[in-house]
Write an enzyme that holds these catalytic residues in place. Structure first.
Site, short mmCIF file in Angstrom:
data_model
loop_
_atom_site.label_atom_id
_atom_site.label_comp_id
_atom_site.label_asym_id
_atom_site.label_seq_id
_atom_site.Cartn_x
_atom_site.Cartn_y
_atom_site.Cartn_z
N GLY A 158 0.84 -1.21 0.00
CA GLY A 158 0.00 0.00 0.00
C GLY A 158 0.86 1.24 0.00
O GLY A 158 2.06 1.17 -0.24
N ASN A 159 0.25 2.38 0.25
CA ASN A 159 1.00 3.63 0.37
C ASN A 159 0.36 4.53 1.43
O ASN A 159 -0.66 4.17 2.00
CB ASN A 159 1.11 4.34 -0.99
CG ASN A 159 -0.25 4.68 -1.55
OD1 ASN A 159 -0.97 5.48 -0.98
ND2 ASN A 159 -0.60 4.06 -2.68
N ARG A 160 0.96 5.67 1.68
CA ARG A 160 0.55 6.50 2.82
C ARG A 160 -0.59 7.47 2.53
O ARG A 160 -0.90 8.33 3.35
CB ARG A 160 1.75 7.31 3.33
CG ARG A 160 2.87 6.47 3.86
CD ARG A 160 3.97 7.35 4.44
NE ARG A 160 5.22 6.63 4.53
CZ ARG A 160 5.53 5.78 5.49
NH1 ARG A 160 4.66 5.54 6.45
NH2 ARG A 160 6.68 5.16 5.49
N SER A 161 -1.19 7.38 1.37
CA SER A 161 -2.29 8.31 1.06
C SER A 161 -3.46 8.12 2.04
O SER A 161 -3.78 6.99 2.41
CB SER A 161 -2.76 8.06 -0.37
OG SER A 161 -4.01 8.68 -0.57
N ALA B 291 -3.86 7.78 -5.10
CA ALA B 291 -2.47 7.33 -5.19
C ALA B 291 -2.54 5.83 -5.48
O ALA B 291 -2.57 5.00 -4.57
CB ALA B 291 -1.76 7.59 -3.88
#
Ligand code: C5P
Length: 407
Positions: free
Chosen positions: A209-212, A277
């Site tokens: 995943g990512n930090r969005s 994102a």
């Protein structure tokens, strides 16, 4: 019907005029309209009205100096968080200080830090009001984009009759309400927004995943809906819950799901704003059971996810609009321009992780809009809600142009 001031953060700066006694009523009216009110006072104002009265009515501590018992009062933070600053009553002296940036009290210090619209309601005696010095200060403030709430005509505290009275609290509130009255310039438009991160499963428990957080995209969806648009918000895993009833929120997890929902919805939309994102890669194989740890390294083979933006850009019809985002850490402008062309966007929103307060997790963002003709519009660091207004304003210009063409 709710007042347009509902949930707005109003910074009320009170300065030393007899009209300050009316700020108790003014505060009460703002609170009744649903606004949050943060009061700042000069020392001179405290001679006319007791801070205790105002803190009780506003349900907030009153700031009367750059320092207090709790420490330093952060005027930069206050100025950044407000949706509007109102200086009422605004004395001749304060007008002079505001016009010249003399920040020797909390009201002027906050004014200089405020990025929100500023309103000022002057109050003074007739001759002071008509003096060229006062009038030139008023014009200076107007030239900075600040809004004058006109003085009223009538009996003045000196006994003179003429112009110079502070506008009545009811009229000040009506003036602010008119400003916040939701524009309805997107009535009848349907707009797709993608927001949040995507999660790409590795096995039933793990994902890439990512930090969005989805904050920027949700703020855009809320702004569009408030202006009358019907919004399809395709939202990746995010804790946020959009509130406006014009928002149809489709919750998805992976890039593939976001792609499927977006490509189904976009053909019936006038525009798409792609703020998500999206993960660029996903595991080629998703294990159906939790992967056990073993001795030695582990390798996960990754494959590309669908590029939603590029796919929608390809199918974009005449008159349809597409707006993308670029989050860059180096060669920002060049990279964003490349993306704008490759993905067939009409404009792209560039935010740089190099800017303090911009990007993931923050409530603020600092963006530049880059257009096809290489025009670049830079904006200051603002709340994500205020950035959403700038982005939607830019889109509305395009949407209204495309209406003209089709006519
Ligand atoms: O190429 P990059 O991911 O930096 O491009 C960013 C823009 O493209 C954003 O508007 C993002 O929402 C969109 N995008 C997308 N699908 C992807 C990757 C990015 O829609 N798979």
């Amino acid at each position: 019907m709710d007042s347009p001031l509902k949930s707005k953060n109003i910074l009320l700066g009170i300065t030393g005029s007899i009209a300050a006694y009316k700020t108790a009523i003014l505060t009460r009216l703002l609170i009744k309209a649903g606004a949050s009110v943060q009061i700042l006072m000069t020392d001179a104002a405290k001679g006319f009205i007791n801070p205790l009265t105002l803190s009780t009515l506003s349900k907030n501590p009153v700031y009367d100096g750059v320092h207090s018992e709790e420490g330093w009062n952060n005027h930069v933070e206050l100025g950044l968080q407000a949706d509007a600053m109102l200086i009422a009553p605004c004395t001749a002296t304060t007008l002079g200080k505001l016009a010249n940036g003399i920040a020797d009290n909390m009201v002027v210090a906050c004014y200089l830090s405020a990025r929100c619209p500023v309103f000022f309601a002057p109050a003074m005696d007739l001759d002071m009001w008509t003096h060229p010095s006062t009038q030139s200060n008023v014009q200076r403030l107007q030239s900075y984009g600040n809004r004058l709430i006109p003085v009223e005509h009538g009996e003045l505290a000196s006994g003179l009759v003429g112009a110079g009275r502070m506008a009545e609290p009811e009229n000040i509130v009506a003036f602010l309400e008119q400003h916040f009255h939701a524009k309805e310039d997107l009535q009848g438009k349907t707009i797709l927004v993608t927001a949040g991160p995507t999660h790409e499963a590795i096995d039933p428990v793990r994902f890439l995943g990512n930090r969005s957080t989805g904050k920027m995209g949700v703020a855009i969806a809320e702004e569009l809906a408030q202006r009358g648009a019907t919004v399809h918000l395709v939202l990746g895993p995010s804790n946020l819950k959009p509130t406006h009833t014009n928002i149809n929120c489709v919750r998805v997890t992976s890039a593939q799901e976001m792609y499927e929902a977006s490509s189904q919805l976009y053909p019936n939309c006038e525009a798409g704003i792609l703020a998500a994102a999206v993960a660029d890669y996903r595991p080629r194989v998703v294990a159906d059971k939790k992967i056990k740890k073993k001795a030695g390294d582990m390798h996960i083979e990754l494959e590309r996810t669908p590029d939603i933006a590029a796919a929608l850009g390809k199918t974009k019809k005449e008159g349809q609009l597409l707006v993308g985002f670029a989050l860059e850490t180096n060669n920002e402008l060049e990279n964003a321009k490349g993306k704008l062309e490759r993905k067939n966007f009409d404009f792209i929103v560039l935010n740089s992780l190099n800017d303090k307060g911009a990007g993931f997790k923050h409530d603020t963002n600092k963006v530049s809009l880059i257009y096809k003709d290489n025009k670049v519009q830079h904006f200051e660091l603002k709340t994500k809600a205020a950035v959403a207004v700038d982005i939607v304003d830019a889109l509305a210009v395009f949407l209204n142009k495309s209406i003209d063409i089709s006519r």
